[in-house]
Design an enzyme around this catalytic site. Structure first.
Site, mmCIF file in Angstrom:
data_model
loop_
_atom_site.group_PDB
_atom_site.id
_atom_site.type_symbol
_atom_site.label_atom_id
_atom_site.label_comp_id
_atom_site.label_asym_id
_atom_site.label_seq_id
_atom_site.Cartn_x
_atom_site.Cartn_y
_atom_site.Cartn_z
ATOM 1 N N HIS A 84 0.827 -1.199 0.000
ATOM 2 C CA HIS A 84 0.000 0.000 0.000
ATOM 3 C C HIS A 84 0.867 1.256 0.000
ATOM 4 O O HIS A 84 0.629 2.195 -0.776
ATOM 5 C CB HIS A 84 -0.907 -0.004 1.239
ATOM 6 N N GLU A 87 1.543 3.813 -3.306
ATOM 7 C CA GLU A 87 1.148 5.218 -3.246
ATOM 8 C C GLU A 87 2.296 6.131 -3.670
ATOM 9 O O GLU A 87 2.100 7.078 -4.445
ATOM 10 C CB GLU A 87 0.682 5.575 -1.833
ATOM 11 N N LYS A 116 3.048 5.642 -7.433
ATOM 12 C CA LYS A 116 1.939 6.218 -8.201
ATOM 13 C C LYS A 116 2.099 7.734 -8.325
ATOM 14 O O LYS A 116 1.937 8.303 -9.413
ATOM 15 C CB LYS A 116 0.621 5.870 -7.507
ATOM 16 N N ASN A 117 2.439 8.394 -7.220
ATOM 17 C CA ASN A 117 2.629 9.841 -7.242
ATOM 18 C C ASN A 117 3.811 10.237 -8.125
ATOM 19 O O ASN A 117 3.743 11.221 -8.871
ATOM 20 C CB ASN A 117 2.856 10.362 -5.818
#
Length: 392
Positions: free
Chosen positions: A257, A261, A264-265
């Protein structure tokens, strides 16, 4: 800031007065005995556990151990749920009266009532019935994060004309505590349920005793790049530096997780920066470093960085530079059995919740940015597993 908070307080008082006409208080919807029981439990102290304790306790999930685990959860979960209900009942600025927040509150109340109504766990048969109840509760609370986010988004829209939600530190403190508590509740329930599942190699419930940070990073990279390809049409490369054979005990889903994140950013930042450029987006670099106390994962990109003035906003809920999908979720309804659909950006709670995941087992997440160049994210994971849950 003082004037804006005062304005929000006045606005909140008016909202609460209007909400009172709609009877949103607990006592207006649930029996007085249940409400009294909730607030009596909310005065009790929560009991934290550590990753090492979960490992030691679940290493031999014999019948007696499972019964003891069920007895602990039967006593502990109502305390944790009641703390959250009490907070949800008394939020400032009229947030408690928002329909989505009321929905979340009622989920917590219903789970509290079911746990309190379940008789004491005395034998293996009781434990099996209790585990079925836990599975039901686990499913009920699957969409808490996006539904709560919708309630806060509604408050943000209503306050937009008077103050910014960045000026409401008490709301942010509540959300930090609430989401951190949720991580703990789902970890405890999920761990007990997982001990009933067929044994998996090197696993004790949800905990992988030989979790490979490099391996989890690669899985997270694959998932993030797949979404970036779907949303943007292309995705920068990502390179991992670190020993793939190195392992340590951790919860792979938590690590996935957090890394997902961050990657992805970075993918979004680099894609947007180089989309119309003659230069190809450089590879995002992930470094996995092994320390005696911590495992550190650094995610570095050249996506242009963030202005220093914007860094504090990264840790506030529902701040995002991307178009938010929350309105669309509000119209269509959150997906059953998920924490919300996986889209590239827009929710505004990915980073603050990732930091909570890191802190839950004694780690942390920090961001250092060079405006005009790129961003480095440092994810610290406690290697010793001896840190107790930071209970709110």
């Amino acid at each position: 800031m003082a004037q804006s908070v005062l304005a929000a307080s006045r606005w909140g008082a008016q909202a609460i007065k209007q909400a009172g006409q709609a009877s949103v208080r607990l006592v207006d919807h649930f029996p007085r005995e249940l409400v009294d029981d909730i607030f009596a439990f909310a005065l009790k102290k929560q009991t934290g556990v550590s990753l090492k304790y979960m490992l030691d306790f679940g290493s031999k999930p014999i019948e007696r151990q499972l019964i003891l685990s069920a007895q602990f959860l039967h006593n502990e979960l109502p305390v944790r749920l009641s703390h959250r209900v009490a907070e949800l009942e008394n939020l400032p600025y009229g947030l408690s009266a928002k329909p989505h927040v009321l929905k979340v509150r009622d989920w917590y109340v219903e789970s509290f009532r079911e746990l309190r109504g379940f008789p004491k766990v005395k034998d293996a048969s009781d434990e099996l019935q209790f585990t079925r109840l836990l599975q039901h509760i686990y499913r009920r609370h699957a969409n808490v994060v996006p539904v709560m986010a919708m309630g806060v988004a509604e408050l943000k829209r209503e306050l937009a004309q008077t103050i910014g939600i960045d000026d409401l530190p008490d709301i942010h403190q509540f959300l930090d505590n609430f989401y951190l508590s949720r991580i703990g509740i789902r970890m405890l329930i999920g761990q007990h349920i997982a001990l009933h599942e067929p044994p998996r190699e090197n696993h004790i419930g949800l905990i992988d005793t030989k979790c490979s940070p490099a391996g989890v990073c690669q899985d997270a990279i694959d998932d993030a790049r797949s979404i970036c390809m779907r949303e943007k049409g292309s995705a920068p490369d990502v390179t991992v530096y670190g020993d793939p054979s190195f392992t340590f005990p951790y919860v792979p889903s938590h690590l996935h997780h957090m890394v997902f994140e961050l990657v992805k950013n970075s993918l979004r930042a680099e894609h947007d920066r180089f989309e119309d450029s003659d230069h190809e987006a450089p590879p995002i670099r992930i470094v996995v470093a092994e320390g005696e106390e911590d495992i550190t994962i650094k995610v570095s990109d050249e996506g242009g960085g963030i202005p220093r003035s914007g860094l504090p906003k990264m840790w506030t809920y529902l701040y995002t530079t991307a178009k938010s999908p929350l309105d669309e979720m509000d119209r269509s309804g959150a997906q059953e059995g998920s924490d919300g659909p996986s889209v590239l950006a827009g929710y505004g709670y990915g980073l603050p919740i990732s930091r909570l995941y890191a802190r839950y087992f004694g780690g942390d997440l920090s961001i250092i940015s060079m405006e005009g160049y790129g961003t480095d994210a440092y994810l610290h994971l406690n290697r010793l597993g001896n840190v107790q849950e930071p209970l709110p």
